[in-house]
Design a protein around this motif. Structure first.
Motif, PDB file in Angstrom:
ATOM      1  N   LEU A  41      25.656  29.437 -12.589  1.00 45.96           N
ATOM      2  CA  LEU A  41      25.700  28.516 -10.865  1.00 45.96           C
ATOM      3  C   LEU A  41      25.878  29.087  -9.621  1.00 45.96           C
ATOM      4  O   LEU A  41      25.160  29.467  -8.467  1.00 45.96           O
ATOM      5  CB  LEU A  41      26.390  27.448 -11.593  1.00 45.96           C
ATOM      6  CG  LEU A  41      25.769  26.228 -12.538  1.00 45.96           C
ATOM      7  CD1 LEU A  41      27.343  25.094 -12.442  1.00 45.96           C
ATOM      8  CD2 LEU A  41      24.683  26.250 -11.986  1.00 45.96           C
ATOM      9  N   ILE A  42      27.241  30.170  -9.820  1.00 47.49           N
ATOM     10  CA  ILE A  42      27.044  30.825  -8.269  1.00 47.49           C
ATOM     11  C   ILE A  42      26.212  31.589  -7.658  1.00 47.49           C
ATOM     12  O   ILE A  42      26.016  31.647  -7.167  1.00 47.49           O
ATOM     13  CB  ILE A  42      28.456  31.134  -9.113  1.00 47.49           C
ATOM     14  CG1 ILE A  42      29.845  30.286  -8.716  1.00 47.49           C
ATOM     15  CG2 ILE A  42      29.279  31.856  -7.259  1.00 47.49           C
ATOM     16  CD1 ILE A  42      31.444  30.864  -8.545  1.00 47.49           C
TER      17      ILE A  42
ATOM     18  N   VAL B 262      20.055  24.176   3.178  1.00 43.73           N
ATOM     19  CA  VAL B 262      19.074  23.204   3.008  1.00 43.73           C
ATOM     20  C   VAL B 262      18.067  23.320   1.941  1.00 43.73           C
ATOM     21  O   VAL B 262      16.642  22.298   0.841  1.00 43.73           O
ATOM     22  CB  VAL B 262      17.995  23.126   4.589  1.00 43.73           C
ATOM     23  CG1 VAL B 262      17.080  21.665   4.078  1.00 43.73           C
ATOM     24  CG2 VAL B 262      18.868  21.641   5.299  1.00 43.73           C
ATOM     25  N   GLY B 263      16.998  24.321   1.713  1.00 48.51           N
ATOM     26  CA  GLY B 263      16.184  25.000   0.859  1.00 48.51           C
ATOM     27  C   GLY B 263      16.819  25.163  -1.087  1.00 48.51           C
ATOM     28  O   GLY B 263      15.987  25.557  -1.498  1.00 48.51           O
ATOM     29  N   THR B 264      18.210  24.655  -0.690  1.00 49.26           N
ATOM     30  CA  THR B 264      18.536  25.516  -2.192  1.00 49.26           C
ATOM     31  C   THR B 264      19.427  23.826  -2.306  1.00 49.26           C
ATOM     32  O   THR B 264      20.467  23.195  -2.094  1.00 49.26           O
ATOM     33  CB  THR B 264      19.876  26.656  -1.486  1.00 49.26           C
ATOM     34  OG1 THR B 264      19.563  27.740  -1.300  1.00 49.26           O
ATOM     35  CG2 THR B 264      20.713  26.700  -2.639  1.00 49.26           C
ATOM     36  N   SER B 265      18.924  23.101  -3.302  1.00 50.86           N
ATOM     37  CA  SER B 265      18.282  21.980  -4.016  1.00 50.86           C
ATOM     38  C   SER B 265      19.248  21.798  -4.862  1.00 50.86           C
ATOM     39  O   SER B 265      19.007  22.951  -5.747  1.00 50.86           O
ATOM     40  CB  SER B 265      16.985  21.390  -4.115  1.00 50.86           C
ATOM     41  OG  SER B 265      16.526  21.478  -4.954  1.00 50.86           O
ATOM     42  N   PRO B 266      20.020  20.761  -5.167  1.00 50.63           N
ATOM     43  CA  PRO B 266      20.994  21.408  -6.542  1.00 50.63           C
ATOM     44  C   PRO B 266      20.161  21.224  -7.686  1.00 50.63           C
ATOM     45  O   PRO B 266      20.544  21.897  -9.289  1.00 50.63           O
ATOM     46  CB  PRO B 266      21.486  19.926  -6.963  1.00 50.63           C
ATOM     47  CG  PRO B 266      22.031  19.206  -5.056  1.00 50.63           C
ATOM     48  CD  PRO B 266      20.790  20.267  -4.599  1.00 50.63           C
ATOM     49  N   LYS B 267      18.790  21.481  -7.822  1.00 53.93           N
ATOM     50  CA  LYS B 267      17.329  20.999  -8.276  1.00 53.93           C
ATOM     51  C   LYS B 267      17.305  22.923  -9.339  1.00 53.93           C
ATOM     52  O   LYS B 267      17.279  23.118 -10.213  1.00 53.93           O
ATOM     53  CB  LYS B 267      16.735  20.153  -8.518  1.00 53.93           C
ATOM     54  CG  LYS B 267      15.807  20.064  -9.551  1.00 53.93           C
ATOM     55  CD  LYS B 267      14.709  18.801  -9.727  1.00 53.93           C
ATOM     56  CE  LYS B 267      13.359  18.714 -11.128  1.00 53.93           C
ATOM     57  NZ  LYS B 267      12.459  18.037 -10.536  1.00 53.93           N
ATOM     58  N   ALA B 268      17.220  23.127  -7.883  1.00 57.62           N
ATOM     59  CA  ALA B 268      16.558  24.514  -8.631  1.00 57.62           C
ATOM     60  C   ALA B 268      17.334  25.198  -8.616  1.00 57.62           C
ATOM     61  O   ALA B 268      17.568  26.274  -9.004  1.00 57.62           O
ATOM     62  CB  ALA B 268      16.372  24.907  -6.740  1.00 57.62           C
ATOM     63  N   ILE B 269      18.926  24.825  -7.973  1.00 58.09           N
ATOM     64  CA  ILE B 269      20.062  25.703  -8.135  1.00 58.09           C
ATOM     65  C   ILE B 269      19.970  25.702  -9.877  1.00 58.09           C
ATOM     66  O   ILE B 269      20.065  26.570 -11.107  1.00 58.09           O
ATOM     67  CB  ILE B 269      21.531  25.167  -7.634  1.00 58.09           C
ATOM     68  CG1 ILE B 269      21.537  25.713  -6.578  1.00 58.09           C
ATOM     69  CG2 ILE B 269      22.601  25.894  -8.826  1.00 58.09           C
ATOM     70  CD1 ILE B 269      22.285  25.285  -6.067  1.00 58.09           C
ATOM     71  N   GLN B 270      20.047  24.678 -10.869  1.00 58.55           N
ATOM     72  CA  GLN B 270      20.266  24.762 -12.334  1.00 58.55           C
ATOM     73  C   GLN B 270      19.447  24.710 -12.771  1.00 58.55           C
ATOM     74  O   GLN B 270      19.312  25.137 -13.773  1.00 58.55           O
ATOM     75  CB  GLN B 270      20.497  22.960 -11.732  1.00 58.55           C
ATOM     76  CG  GLN B 270      21.348  21.921 -11.790  1.00 58.55           C
ATOM     77  CD  GLN B 270      21.061  20.586 -11.595  1.00 58.55           C
ATOM     78  OE1 GLN B 270      20.537  20.183 -12.220  1.00 58.55           O
ATOM     79  NE2 GLN B 270      21.817  20.127 -11.056  1.00 58.55           N
TER      80      GLN B 270
END
Length: 189
Positions: free
Chosen positions: A7-8, A21-29
């Motif tokens: 995740l990190i 802003v362009g880094t959404s939780p969904k994109a991270i996941q």
């Protein structure tokens, strides 16, 4: 790699590519291959995860810089090695790019590691230049603090110019320019 580490690292990459802003939780996941439950098990939310990612980027930048700046070479040679080390110029500096992100700069917790990293880098370069002065490598007229600030400013500006022209050559030219100015003051180069 544990899900926390994944995740990190995924957040680090996304912040570098897209900003906060362009880094959404969904994109991270998706990039981490982790579910929402895993993300919220390790972090209270996007801000805490972004902070961990920014701190990791800062730590890696300091480690990479320290490799060149802590040798026994002349001050000029150490600074040259630092500026000429291998880097992905067209992606920009992972810390420097964050200064252009209004959400990072407006959030004290996220801004702090950015400020601390640049303060550390200026301080570390100042110490190297001061060592050079003490060893007689530079004339007494060289101001270590303002010279260190100039080196950092040129390096960050060089990233911007390289990205604007889509050419790593711009970075190399800027580095060659600042090293030429520093060499003009060096008694050993």
């Amino acid at each position: 790699m544990s899900s926390r580490e994944s995740l990190i690292e995924s957040t680090r990459a996304l912040l570098w590519e897209r900003g906060y802003v362009g880094t959404s939780p969904k994109a991270i996941q998706q990039r981490a291959g982790a579910g929402q439950g895993s993300m919220y098990h390790h972090f209270s939310g996007k801000e805490e995860l972004a902070l961990a990612a920014i701190q990791r980027s800062a730590e890696l930048l300091r480690q990479a810089a320290e490799e060149q700046l802590s040798t026994e070479a002349t001050a000029y040679a150490r600074i040259e090695a630092f500026l000429r080390r291998e880097r992905d110029v067209l992606r920009g500096c992972p810390i420097g790019r964050l200064t252009q992100d209004p959400d990072v700069m407006a959030t004290p917790a996220l801004r702090a590691p950015v400020e601390e990293t640049f303060a550390w880098l200026r301080g570390r370069l100042t110490a190297v230049l001061r060592e050079g002065l003490e060893r007689g490598e530079f004339p007494g007229t060289l101001d270590p603090a303002t010279t260190a600030l100039t080196i950092v400013a040129v390096m960050q500006g060089a990233y911007v110019l390289a990205r604007a022209d889509d050419s790593p050559q711009r970075f190399d030219e800027a580095v060659t320019g600042i090293l030429g100015l520093l060499a003009a003051h060096s008694r050993t180069e």
